[in-house]
Enzyme design. Structure first.
Site, PDB file in Angstrom:
ATOM      1  N   THR A 140       0.185 -15.435   1.439  1.00  0.00           N
ATOM      2  CA  THR A 140       0.593 -16.044   0.159  1.00  0.00           C
ATOM      3  C   THR A 140       1.318 -15.049  -0.751  1.00  0.00           C
ATOM      4  OG1 THR A 140      -1.445 -15.401  -0.917  1.00  0.00           O
ATOM      5  CG2 THR A 140      -1.446 -17.552   0.194  1.00  0.00           C
ATOM      6  N   ASP A 234       4.094   6.550  -6.402  1.00  0.00           N
ATOM      7  CA  ASP A 234       2.827   5.941  -5.968  1.00  0.00           C
ATOM      8  C   ASP A 234       1.674   6.899  -6.271  1.00  0.00           C
ATOM      9  OD1 ASP A 234       0.547   5.278  -4.235  1.00  0.00           O
ATOM     10  OD2 ASP A 234       1.876   3.729  -3.468  1.00  0.00           O
ATOM     11  N   ASP A 237      -0.737   7.753  -3.277  1.00  0.00           N
ATOM     12  CA  ASP A 237      -0.120   8.647  -2.287  1.00  0.00           C
ATOM     13  C   ASP A 237      -0.086  10.074  -2.813  1.00  0.00           C
ATOM     14  OD1 ASP A 237       0.282   6.590  -0.585  1.00  0.00           O
ATOM     15  OD2 ASP A 237       2.469   6.494  -0.822  1.00  0.00           O
TER      16      ASP A 237
END
Ligand code: URA
Length: 242
Positions: A140, A234, A237
């Site tokens: 979805t 990020d 990360d």
């Protein structure tokens, strides 16, 4: 020209005149009573500059992020209720002070939010910390709750919700809905993050007007991949792997 997060302002210690202070980009201002942005001090701006720099290595990224997390936790704790508390000092005088009232817990949104747990533990010894894992449902493309582990008495606690990057707010909205479904009233949730987007903040202010957001900085916006810009890339990360 360089992308700008917010207005460029002179930032510096008060003993310097405005003309002697260096200028730096400061947080976008938003008009929501429930959103608190940390004071845009030279200290905070320099710490944020370190973690935004793509050339900052992992050890420094962790070190400087932790300093900002500490500031966020200390500010978040200012939103807890207190009661009057008078003590006697070693020289026999009394001091009319305060003490915290009510139990708290942390809830980190995995994985990046876990990076903020130590900062909370450093300020609140033996604090209970729960976890929520929300990921994009491949079918979805909507955020989906994969896992949660929360203190059983969470409905009686104030919750410091931890997630360093507040981008679209999709995961944070779901996390708040999970907390509310466990009986935590919206007004007892304080959401701590390092960098927020105006979109995320506005989304939250409309959906959860009683919940407080404490952020170090509101950036310019989101790019087409929903990364915050200028942002820092990020967070997970950079904190855990790079
Ligand atoms: N999560 C991140 O780590 N960075 C962003 O810019 C947005 C979400």
């Amino acid at each position: 020209s360089r992308p700008q997060a917010g207005p460029t302002q002179c930032v510096g210690p008060p003993y310097r005149s405005e003309s002697q202070k260096p200028s730096a980009t400061v947080s976008v201002e938003v008009n929501h009573e429930n959103v608190v942005t940390l004071a845009q001090t030279p200290q905070l701006i320099a710490l944020l500059t370190m973690i935004r720099d793509k050339n900052t290595d992992r050890a420094d990224f962790i070190f400087y992020s932790n300093r900002i997390i500490r500031l966020l936790v200390e500010e978040g704790l200012n939103h807890l209720p207190t009661v009057e508390h008078t003590v006697t000092t070693p020289v026999g005088r009394t001091y009319a002070g305060l003490m915290f009232q009510g139990k708290i817990c942390g809830v980190s949104i995995m994985r990046a939010g876990e990076a903020m747990e130590q900062g909370l533990r450093d300020c609140c010894r033996s604090v209970r910390i729960g976890k929520i894992l929300i990921q994009r449902d491949e079918e979805t493309a909507m955020p989906k709750l994969f896992y949660d582990k929360l203190p059983e008495d969470i409905a009686q606690r104030w919750v410091l919700l931890l997630d360093p990057m507040f981008a679209t707010g999709g995961s944070a909205v779901m996390a708040v809905e999970v907390l509310k479904s466990r009986g935590v009233p919206e007004e007892r949730i304080i959401f701590l993050n390092l960098i927020a987007s105006p979109e995320g903040v506005n989304n939250f202010a409309t959906k959860f007007p009683k919940l407080r957001v404490v952020t170090a900085f509101i950036d310019q916006g989101l790019d087409d991949k929903n990364y915050i810009i200028p942002g820092l890339g990020d967070f997970g990360d950079r904190f855990y792997t790079m």
